[in-house]
Design a protein around this motif. Sequence first.
Motif, short mmCIF file in Angstrom:
data_model
loop_
_atom_site.label_atom_id
_atom_site.label_comp_id
_atom_site.label_asym_id
_atom_site.label_seq_id
_atom_site.Cartn_x
_atom_site.Cartn_y
_atom_site.Cartn_z
N HIS A 112 -1.99 11.97 63.68
CA HIS A 112 -1.12 11.11 64.49
C HIS A 112 0.35 11.31 64.17
O HIS A 112 1.09 10.35 63.95
CB HIS A 112 -1.49 9.63 64.30
CG HIS A 112 -2.70 9.24 65.09
ND1 HIS A 112 -3.14 9.92 66.21
CD2 HIS A 112 -3.58 8.22 64.93
CE1 HIS A 112 -4.22 9.35 66.68
NE2 HIS A 112 -4.52 8.32 65.92
N LEU A 113 0.77 12.57 64.16
CA LEU A 113 2.20 12.85 64.07
C LEU A 113 2.74 12.91 65.50
O LEU A 113 2.00 13.20 66.43
CB LEU A 113 2.44 14.19 63.36
CG LEU A 113 1.93 14.24 61.92
CD1 LEU A 113 2.03 15.66 61.37
CD2 LEU A 113 2.72 13.28 61.04
N ILE A 114 4.03 12.63 65.67
CA ILE A 114 4.63 12.73 67.01
C ILE A 114 5.07 14.18 67.20
O ILE A 114 5.91 14.70 66.47
CB ILE A 114 5.81 11.76 67.17
CG1 ILE A 114 5.28 10.32 67.05
CG2 ILE A 114 6.49 11.96 68.51
CD1 ILE A 114 6.35 9.25 67.14
N GLN A 140 6.79 15.84 69.33
CA GLN A 140 8.13 16.26 69.73
C GLN A 140 9.12 16.19 68.56
O GLN A 140 10.20 16.75 68.63
CB GLN A 140 8.66 15.37 70.86
CG GLN A 140 7.74 15.26 72.05
CD GLN A 140 7.60 16.56 72.80
OE1 GLN A 140 8.46 17.43 72.69
NE2 GLN A 140 6.52 16.70 73.55
N LEU A 141 8.73 15.44 67.51
CA LEU A 141 9.65 15.27 66.38
C LEU A 141 9.39 16.33 65.33
O LEU A 141 8.26 16.81 65.17
CB LEU A 141 9.46 13.88 65.76
CG LEU A 141 9.66 12.67 66.68
CD1 LEU A 141 9.57 11.38 65.87
CD2 LEU A 141 10.98 12.74 67.40
N GLU A 192 11.80 14.36 60.91
CA GLU A 192 11.94 13.16 61.74
C GLU A 192 10.68 12.31 61.70
O GLU A 192 10.75 11.07 61.71
CB GLU A 192 12.25 13.57 63.19
CG GLU A 192 13.66 14.10 63.36
CD GLU A 192 13.88 14.84 64.67
OE1 GLU A 192 15.03 14.94 65.10
OE2 GLU A 192 12.87 15.35 65.25
N LEU A 217 10.48 8.28 60.24
CA LEU A 217 10.27 7.24 61.25
C LEU A 217 10.19 5.82 60.67
O LEU A 217 10.87 4.91 61.17
CB LEU A 217 9.01 7.58 62.06
CG LEU A 217 9.06 7.21 63.54
CD1 LEU A 217 10.33 7.69 64.21
CD2 LEU A 217 7.84 7.77 64.25
N ARG A 228 14.96 15.84 73.52
CA ARG A 228 13.78 16.44 72.90
C ARG A 228 12.75 16.84 73.95
O ARG A 228 12.11 17.87 73.82
CB ARG A 228 13.13 15.43 71.95
CG ARG A 228 13.82 15.38 70.63
CD ARG A 228 12.93 14.72 69.64
NE ARG A 228 13.71 14.38 68.47
CZ ARG A 228 14.22 13.18 68.24
NH1 ARG A 228 13.99 12.20 69.09
NH2 ARG A 228 14.94 12.96 67.17
N ILE A 263 1.57 5.19 67.77
CA ILE A 263 1.98 5.67 66.45
C ILE A 263 3.18 4.87 65.95
O ILE A 263 3.21 4.38 64.82
CB ILE A 263 2.32 7.17 66.49
CG1 ILE A 263 1.07 7.99 66.82
CG2 ILE A 263 2.92 7.62 65.16
CD1 ILE A 263 1.33 9.45 67.10
#
Lengths: 244, 422
Positions: free
Chosen positions: A110-112, A114-115, A119, A123, B19, B332
């Motif tokens: 569950h990493l984002i 786009q970041l 980043e 978070l 982004r 998240i």
Amino acid sequence: MSGTADAAAAPAAATAAVLQLVDVVKRYQVGQEQVNALAGVSFGVRAGSFLAIMGASGSGKSTLLNILGCLDRPTAGEYWLNGVDVAQMSDDALSDHRLHNLGFVFQSFHLISQLTVAENIALPLFYQGLSREEQHERVLRLAAEVGVDNRLRHRPAELSGGQRQRVAIARALANNPPVILADEPTGNLDTATSRQIMSLLTTLNAEGRTILMVTHEEDIAGFAKARIQLRDGRILQIDGDIQS
Amino acid sequence: MTGLQILPLMLMGLTDILRHKLRSFLTMLGVVFGVGSVVAMLAVGEGASQQALDAIRKLGSQNIILSSVKPPEAGAEGVQRSSRMNNYGLLYADETRILETVPGVVQTVPARFMRKQGILGSQMLELRVVGTTARWFEVVSRPLLAGRLLTPRDEVGRATVCVLTESGARKLLAGRHTIGQTLRLGSTFFRVVGIVKNAEGTGGMQTPDRDTDVYIPMKTGIERFGEIDMQMSASSRSMERVELSQIIVEMRATTDVEPGMQAIEAMLRRFHKKEDYRIDVPLALLREAEATKRRFNGVLGSIAAISLLVGGIGIMNIMLASVTERTQEIGIRRAIGARRRHIVLQFLVETCVLSVGGGIIGLVLGSVIPLLITHLAGMPTVIRPYSLILAFSISAGIGIVFGLYPARRAAQLDPVEALRRD
Ligand SMILES: Nc1ncnc2c1ncn2[C@@H]1O[C@H](COP(=O)(O)OP(=O)(O)O)[C@@H](O)[C@H]1O
Ligand SMILES: [Mg+2]
């Protein structure tokens, strides 16, 4: 939250559970049928524990962990958090609790996407309102701690599974949480990487953090100090330092 | 707890746009085309509407025509008439009063009619001589075929010049070559300076010109022919003095015509003891203008409704899709500790920037397309401020609502629910 290090150092004072579940039920409506993912679960966890939640697939492990992590609310029963009934807490209070006291590690990371790695790790610090400089400083330290400091500008997609889970752990540690919740943290990793992740969690527990971990693998559960065995949403067996 | 301030959250929203370059671009494109198409289509519709209304206005839909009428004679038929001077009709003062007191008047054009024998070379023809001013040709718009029109200078200088209508000229065997030749009216010689086209069809009362008109400066006419019209018939001789045969009053808009007529009528009734005038309004044209306007309002309304609906649905879809796609990301962020309003604020900034930015680009695009259409296809287009406001506010509004709505809904979910989506 009270210092977890104190609790570990003085076990006599830690008889009161930090987390206490009383007859917790979680019921899902699937079409006409009702599914009891949890059918009355009661136990307490003391600060500094390392608890493995075991059971076959579908036995209710994730449901239980999500309730413990305040990501989900029980259908019935009580969940006491440091003496406060979670049912009485507002959504903002629960958010703040997660922000300051909890760290999550998920099976699918569950990493984002786009970041960047940096980043993603930053978070929780961002939502805590830390300045950019403070965030940066902490991110560097955390990344070094889990061994991804040479990947800070990468996107999660450019990392291996083990590296992604390290990033997720760094993010879970960013807010210096007294409690870490991990749902099958090694489920998507090979054996060697799994051991590294587990030794990381063991170190964190040794520092005094409470660790609640879901797994269905015996050898992974072997790292924990206590276990709860679930079947069909009920507790089958409890081993170790757990209050029932 | 220090807590998160608003500014860094807004900055996060902004950097997020950068982004997700492709997604931001596509979302913005949806708004750009939504706004652009509404503005462009309305511009084409307004152009057509304008053109139709202009055509009607050219026929004189904005003109009120006052004419002098010989009042019905009291008493027995023509016993003493021969010795009488008959004074009646519209006065110079009437024109001044109309200009000064009636609201919505753009200009007035006075005219004096006389019948004269016209002689050009060897041709002779009974002509209606219209003594008027240069403004006649502004109100009664007829294309110039050759030479020039009457000018204010002709009037000041009492010039003996005249302008013929096309059919009058043809009957006198005059053409392009006639410009500069002299036409004899009564005993005065006039230089022909121009020829204008006749009214299409038979001149109704909204077209105050006749087939065989010759236009001369009014003051020249008074100077040369006097103000008294003498008419002789077999049994009697009558003398009439009429100051103005006609006053054409041009109103600002067709909607000013009927109130203007009522105001003029009230004024004339006060100053004229006899009913020696007639007021005509181009009723048929007014009705036609109204009907045309109504029809085009319907057309424009449909264009606006359909294009806003289509554009709005497009914007809605792309916003819903792009934000719903991010439900897991919202989960998240929530799991990590973001409050509901942190999520909402971040997405508010993002959707506002995308919607407003897309909307502005759309306005530019929507303004350029009509110019190209006019330039390339020669179709008239008119961009009205309301179309810009309508297209922008509705499209940007839809963008913001349907960008914010799924974000808000995802933020309302328990974090597990949001995390489960992908
Ligand atoms: N959102 C849901 N809707 C319906 N049923 C669910 C949902 N989540 C879990 N369940 C059901 O609850 C039971 C327990 O699920 P879970 O806690 O995920 O099990 P585990 O993690 O032990 O594999 C399963 O039978 C599952 O099908
Ligand atoms: Mg599970």
